[in-house]
Design an enzyme around this catalytic site. Structure first.
Site, PDB file in Angstrom:
ATOM      1  CG  ASP A  21      38.484  39.821  27.880  1.00 31.59           C
ATOM      2  OD1 ASP A  21      38.529  39.975  28.873  1.00 31.59           O
ATOM      3  OD2 ASP A  21      37.410  39.913  27.092  1.00 31.59           O
ATOM      4  CB  SER A  22      36.825  36.099  30.157  1.00 29.15           C
ATOM      5  OG  SER A  22      35.986  37.112  29.774  1.00 29.15           O
ATOM      6  CE1 TYR A  53      39.895  34.191  33.913  1.00 28.25           C
ATOM      7  CE2 TYR A  53      38.569  33.349  32.205  1.00 28.25           C
ATOM      8  CZ  TYR A  53      39.681  33.414  32.849  1.00 28.25           C
ATOM      9  OH  TYR A  53      40.999  32.762  32.427  1.00 28.25           O
ATOM     10  N   GLY A  54      33.547  36.338  35.457  1.00 32.62           N
ATOM     11  CA  GLY A  54      32.724  37.158  36.258  1.00 32.62           C
ATOM     12  C   GLY A  54      31.908  36.218  37.535  1.00 32.62           C
ATOM     13  CB  CYS A  85      39.660  40.421  31.443  1.00 30.27           C
ATOM     14  SG  CYS A  85      38.375  39.659  32.782  1.00 30.27           S
ATOM     15  CG  ASN A  86      37.685  45.883  34.441  1.00 29.43           C
ATOM     16  OD1 ASN A  86      37.188  46.031  33.022  1.00 29.43           O
ATOM     17  ND2 ASN A  86      38.443  47.224  34.761  1.00 29.43           N
ATOM     18  CB  CYS A 198      33.016  44.279  32.377  1.00 24.74           C
ATOM     19  SG  CYS A 198      33.062  42.687  31.172  1.00 24.74           S
ATOM     20  CB  THR A 199      37.219  44.715  28.431  1.00 30.25           C
ATOM     21  OG1 THR A 199      37.371  43.147  28.773  1.00 30.25           O
ATOM     22  CG2 THR A 199      38.137  45.404  29.627  1.00 30.25           C
ATOM     23  CG  HIS A 200      32.891  40.950  27.474  1.00 27.81           C
ATOM     24  ND1 HIS A 200      33.907  40.522  28.176  1.00 27.81           N
ATOM     25  CD2 HIS A 200      32.372  40.056  26.629  1.00 27.81           C
ATOM     26  CE1 HIS A 200      34.055  39.170  27.723  1.00 27.81           C
ATOM     27  NE2 HIS A 200      33.425  38.983  26.849  1.00 27.81           N
TER      28      HIS A 200
END
Length: 237
Positions: A21-22, A53-54, A85-86, A198-200
């Site tokens: 992931d980021s 990343y977004g 991470c989407n 978003c996984t966050h």
């Protein structure tokens, strides 16, 4: 930082799963997998050197993800990499699969099908990074799995930054306050379901649901992704 994470501690040359992931967003995926299969050997890699990343271009995201994939392969030689991470998924998953054909990849995709199945108003909201929101892949999923729904998009880099940098030392009240603008936006647009794209956002899912209750449900892809990863692992053994 990715470079630091990949240098130090683990001497094992082969692990079962790497979660990439980021930042911290993918941790709930790894914890859920360990809950279902305690014996799994897992490594978590957060590419915080390139966070967020977004806000990057497609080309920048691909470059960062391929670099991470190369280092992960050399250091850990995993059986499976979960791209937790989407934004990485919609921009680079197919490229990773082509570049590292000997590794199984599991992607995370927004739970649009789940939202479409449960939405009563036929109006669903996607909360994600700007990059994920702008990608046509989401519209394809919506057309395939929730064709009769309206989908409202919200890219929210401010909330993602809060989660990455502040949420773990914040109070529940602080986290709920940080969620309020996003939930208000979806409520004002008539949504009865919010997809955590978003996984966050999984790190504050409970707070988002508390703010959204009682008229809005919150859905994610954790169980589907973990079940897919374990299914692939079982086939490899």
């Amino acid at each position: 930082m990715l470079k630091k994470l990949l240098q130090p501690c683990l001497e094992t040359k082969l692990v079962d799963f790497v979660f990439l992931d980021s930042g911290t967003g993918g941790i709930p995926y790894m914890l859920k997998l360990k809950e279902k299969y305690e014996g799994a050997s897992c490594v978590y890699v957060g590419d915080t050197a390139n966070f967020p990343y977004g806000e990057k271009s497609h080309e920048e995201i691909v470059k960062c993800v391929l670099e991470a994939g190369s280092k992960i392969q050399k250091k850990f030689n995993p059986k499976i990499i979960v791209i937790a991470c989407n934004t990485m998924n919609v921009n680079a998953l197919d490229i990773l699969r082509d570049a590292y054909a000997d590794i199984q990849f599991v992607g995370t995709v927004p739970a649009i099908k789940v939202a479409g199945d449960i939405s009563e108003k036929r109006c669903i909201g996607l909360l994600a990074t700007k990059s994920t929101c702008n990608h046509p892949y989401n519209q394809d999923l919506k057309n395939h799995f929730a064709a009769d729904c309206k989908m409202v998009l919200r890219g929210d880099p401010e909330l993602i930054s809060f989660i990455e940098h502040e949420s773990f030392t914040s109070t529940e009240e602080d986290r709920m306050k940080a969620c309020e603008p996003a939930v208000k936006y979806f409520r004002e647009n008539g949504c009865d379901t919010i997809i955590l794209g978003c996984t966050h956002f999984l790190n504050i899912k409970n707070e988002i649901q508390m703010v959204a209750a009682p008229d809005i449900k919150v859905v994610d892809s954790v169980d589907g992704v973990v079940n897919r990863a374990l299914s692939l692992y079982g086939a490899l053994r």
